[in-house]
Scaffold this motif. Structure first.
Motif, short mmCIF file in Angstrom:
data_model
loop_
_atom_site.label_atom_id
_atom_site.label_comp_id
_atom_site.label_asym_id
_atom_site.label_seq_id
_atom_site.Cartn_x
_atom_site.Cartn_y
_atom_site.Cartn_z
N ARG A 207 0.83 -1.21 0.00
CA ARG A 207 0.00 0.00 0.00
C ARG A 207 0.86 1.26 0.00
O ARG A 207 0.52 2.27 -0.62
CB ARG A 207 -0.92 0.00 1.21
CG ARG A 207 -1.99 -1.08 1.17
CD ARG A 207 -2.86 -1.03 2.41
NE ARG A 207 -3.78 -2.16 2.46
CZ ARG A 207 -4.65 -2.36 3.44
NH1 ARG A 207 -4.70 -1.51 4.46
NH2 ARG A 207 -5.45 -3.40 3.43
N LYS B 20 0.80 9.29 4.00
CA LYS B 20 0.20 7.97 4.19
C LYS B 20 1.26 6.88 3.99
O LYS B 20 1.28 5.88 4.71
CB LYS B 20 -0.95 7.75 3.19
CG LYS B 20 -2.14 8.65 3.37
CD LYS B 20 -2.89 8.41 4.66
CE LYS B 20 -3.69 7.14 4.64
NZ LYS B 20 -4.47 6.98 5.89
N LYS B 21 2.13 7.10 3.02
CA LYS B 21 3.22 6.14 2.79
C LYS B 21 4.11 6.05 4.02
O LYS B 21 4.45 4.96 4.50
CB LYS B 21 4.02 6.58 1.56
CG LYS B 21 5.39 5.92 1.41
CD LYS B 21 6.49 6.94 1.66
CE LYS B 21 7.86 6.33 1.63
NZ LYS B 21 8.94 7.27 1.96
N ASN C 176 0.84 4.31 -2.64
CA ASN C 176 0.77 5.75 -2.39
C ASN C 176 1.80 6.52 -3.22
O ASN C 176 1.52 7.61 -3.73
CB ASN C 176 1.01 6.04 -0.91
CG ASN C 176 -0.10 5.54 -0.01
OD1 ASN C 176 0.14 5.02 1.08
ND2 ASN C 176 -1.34 5.69 -0.44
N LEU D 151 -8.63 6.90 -6.66
CA LEU D 151 -8.56 7.54 -5.34
C LEU D 151 -9.94 7.66 -4.69
O LEU D 151 -10.09 7.48 -3.48
CB LEU D 151 -7.94 8.94 -5.46
CG LEU D 151 -6.47 8.99 -5.85
CD1 LEU D 151 -6.03 10.43 -6.09
CD2 LEU D 151 -5.59 8.35 -4.78
N THR E 127 -8.73 11.60 1.84
CA THR E 127 -8.28 11.49 0.45
C THR E 127 -9.42 11.78 -0.52
O THR E 127 -9.24 12.48 -1.52
CB THR E 127 -7.72 10.08 0.18
OG1 THR E 127 -6.71 9.79 1.13
CG2 THR E 127 -7.14 9.99 -1.22
N GLU F 54 0.58 6.75 -6.79
CA GLU F 54 -0.48 7.76 -6.90
C GLU F 54 0.11 9.17 -6.90
O GLU F 54 -0.31 10.02 -7.69
CB GLU F 54 -1.45 7.59 -5.72
CG GLU F 54 -2.25 6.31 -5.77
CD GLU F 54 -2.69 5.81 -4.41
OE1 GLU F 54 -3.25 4.71 -4.33
OE2 GLU F 54 -2.45 6.53 -3.41
N TYR G 287 -10.16 4.94 -0.89
CA TYR G 287 -9.42 5.54 0.19
C TYR G 287 -10.27 6.15 1.29
O TYR G 287 -11.48 6.21 1.22
CB TYR G 287 -8.43 6.57 -0.37
CG TYR G 287 -7.19 5.91 -0.91
CD1 TYR G 287 -7.23 5.26 -2.13
CD2 TYR G 287 -6.03 5.89 -0.17
CE1 TYR G 287 -6.12 4.61 -2.62
CE2 TYR G 287 -4.90 5.25 -0.67
CZ TYR G 287 -4.95 4.60 -1.89
OH TYR G 287 -3.84 3.96 -2.38
N LEU H 280 -0.74 11.92 0.40
CA LEU H 280 -0.40 10.57 -0.08
C LEU H 280 1.00 10.17 0.39
O LEU H 280 1.22 9.01 0.79
CB LEU H 280 -0.48 10.52 -1.61
CG LEU H 280 -1.88 10.71 -2.20
CD1 LEU H 280 -1.81 10.82 -3.72
CD2 LEU H 280 -2.81 9.57 -1.79
#
Length: 594
Positions: A249, A279-280, A253, A370, A378, A256, A374, A276
């Motif tokens: 995942r 989030k990573k 991110n 997206l 997001t 994206e 999410y 994003l």
């Protein structure tokens, strides 16, 4: 003893016959209301053919509305119309005790026609006993989508309300499971045990969510989860699969964010891209936390410190040690995320392990991805960006679904960008045009020093509980000497900071404009206001109350830590100014002596 008698009455079989009435009658002592209530409650479960006369006598004999309510429950199958009239009159009463009796009887009647009326009691009541009875009644009536109603009450300051909500929630999906996991951190052992019981017996089981929750900051939650993991026989292989899925995942991110770079530059695109990338980073940190909690030697904790050290040699040693601690397969996947690779190089490495999503040159492919998969932050940021760029690429079915989303911020943002269909006369939600949008709130909060180091998710959490108010020129926002529990952030306009003198005059100390804030200490400590704040022109403010802030901090402890760091730095700066002032004063004094 009385408590044992009450416990035994709760065990009385529903098939008991007339022989039970003599015992129930003897225990229905007006001088012992708790015992009498238990006896009537037991009688209400028996066949109305057996207990009708007994319950009628109880109804006439007792003044206690709660005892009357359980008598009505037992009589309802036998005399439904008469009992319905009694319940309706209680529900309409202004007396809290009678209102509670009506709610208890409505739930016990099993008449689902009461569901909508009972929902109304949740929205309009602050009395915790009324709220608790309404939740329990809705549970008994099997109200549809009861989980959607229970969110705020699982976080209620009342232990009783939290317990009733926990008993009522259906652990049937990921969101419900996460909500119950948070209650594993309860201070009261009986609530923590109930949360464990609900998770163990739940029809929905997801080991990955349990493992992920080991990263939560509360020690009580982690200890409870370890117990659950043992009970559910979750092994190291589950931890490995969890870590691998999180890394996949995280690379997603990055993919994206790279695809997003093809869109024109704007603050809205930058905000979504930052989200994003954060989030990573969050996924990576979550895996490290989980691996740390699973490692009794403490070795991975030391490695984790080294991975984020400023010293390059320490970082290099930590990366080398990582492979021997977590194994080569996991380390190979993890290291590109830890190294300072470019996004393209990082993704090139990731393709050796995962089949990552591919986004063509059409922005709609990325946008629909997206919007479909999410979290609400997001989705809102993506919708907002497409509102500025144009909605042509959004799949109409996806947008239609977002227009009726349970999340009000998703719903409102979707309504704000959705094209009006021919023949559609529906109106958008009230206050949409007047209120600042969620993304704009986040951008404003990000520009305020006290919040600037927070992630987009954390800023969204604060934005979701802050209120926008418009104050006319000359309005007193805060009065010196009054108690306060609110922080204010200035979006536009200007306010003055004033201090009263012993002679009763007001001295203006400062002016505060857009992007600044005041009253922040009220979020941490109960104290009187030390100055008066007055608007010098019409001002738009974001208001954050202590209670809502406290709830957000429970979920995002980093918010409080970040604010404390800013306030600590402010104290250090002030200290340096005082030292500099004292030094200058001393030098001036020496010069004057010379």
């Amino acid at each position: 003893d009385e408590s044992t008698q009450i416990g035994l009455l709760d065990l009385l079989s529903e098939k008991a016959d007339e022989g039970a009435l003599e015992v129930l009658g003897a225990l229905s002592d007006p001088k012992k209301p708790s015992l009498a209530l238990a006896a009537v409650r037991a009688a209400s479960r028996l066949s109305p053919e057996v207990t009708a006369d007994f319950l009628k006598e109880i109804y006439e004999k007792y003044d206690d509305p709660e005892i009357k309510a359980h008598a009505v429950i037992g009589l309802y199958p036998h005399e439904s119309e008469k009992c319905k009239g009694i319940i309706d009159s209680w529900l309409s009463s202004s007396e809290v005790s009678e209102k509670r009796a009506g709610i208890i009887a409505a739930g016990g009647s099993r008449n689902r026609e009461y569901i909508e009326r009972l929902k109304g009691f949740l929205g309009e009541n602050e009395n915790e006993r009324v709220i608790a009875e309404a939740i329990h009644a809705l549970y008994l009536l099997e109200a549809p989508d009861i989980n959607g109603l229970l969110g705020p009450y699982l976080k209620s300051p009342s232990d009783h309300v939290r317990r009733v909500a926990l008993e009522a929630i259906e652990v049937s999906d990921e969101n419900a499971m996460r909500s119950v996991i948070l209650l594993l951190g309860e201070k009261r052992p009986e609530l923590q045990d109930l949360a464990k019981e609900r998770l163990l017996d739940a029809p929905y089981q997801n080991p990955e969510i349990l493992i992920e929750s080991l990263a939560l900051p509360k020690r009580r939650i982690r200890e409870a989860i370890f117990t659950l993991l043992e009970s559910l026989e979750i092994k190291d292989v589950d931890v490995y699969h969890f870590a691998r899925s999180q890394f996949e995942r995280a690379y997603g991110n990055l993919a994206e964010a790279e695809a997003l770079s093809a869109l024109p530059e704007s603050k809205d695109k930058e905000l979504l891209s930052d989200h994003l990338m954060q989030k990573k980073r969050e996924r990576l940190d979550t895996v490290l936390r989980v691996l740390t909690t699973q490692d009794s030697s403490g070795r991975i904790r030391i490695i984790w410190r080294g991975l984020y050290a400023a010293d390059s040699r320490q970082r290099s040693n930590a990366l080398e040690a990582l492979e021997t601690s977590v194994g080569r397969p996991l380390a190979q996947i993890m290291i590109p995320l830890l190294e300072d690779y470019s996004i393209s190089l990082c993704l090139s490495e990731a393709k050796k392990f995962f089949e990552l999503p591919h986004f063509d040159s059409n922005p709609g492919t990325l946008v629909n991805h997206l919007l479909s998969k999410y979290d609400w932050v997001t989705v809102v940021l993506t919708l907002n960006l497409m509102g500025k760029e144009g909605t042509d690429g959004i799949d109409s079915e996806i947008l239609d679904g977002l227009l009726v989303s349970e999340n009000k911020y998703v719903r409102q943002t979707a309504q704000g960008i959705a094209p009006v269909k021919e023949g559609d006369f529906s109106t958008k939600e009230t206050d949409m045009d007047q209120e600042i949008s969620m993304p704009d709130k986040i951008l404003h909060l990000r520009g305020i020093q006290i919040f600037e180091s927070l992630s987009v998710t954390e800023l969204a959490a604060i934005a979701s509980v802050s209120e926008e108010v418009v104050c006319p020129e000359g309005e007193m926002v805060i009065k010196e000497g009054e108690q306060g529990d609110t922080m204010y952030m200035v979006l536009s306009g200007e306010v003055s900071v004033n201090k009263g003198t012993e002679e009763g005059h007001m001295i203006e100390l400062d002016r505060i404009g857009g992007g600044d804030y005041f009253g922040e200490m009220a979020l941490f400590k109960d104290q009187v206001r030390t100055a008066t704040i007055r608007t010098e022109e019409e001002a738009t403010l974001l208001v954050l109350h202590k209670r809502e802030f406290t709830e957000i901090v429970r979920e995002y402890p980093q918010i409080a830590l970040s604010i404390c760091q800013v306030l600590g730095q402010r104290i250090l700066t002030l200290h340096e100014k005082i030292k500099s002032y004292e030094k200058d004063s001393e030098e001036n004094s020496c010069a004057a002596d010379l």
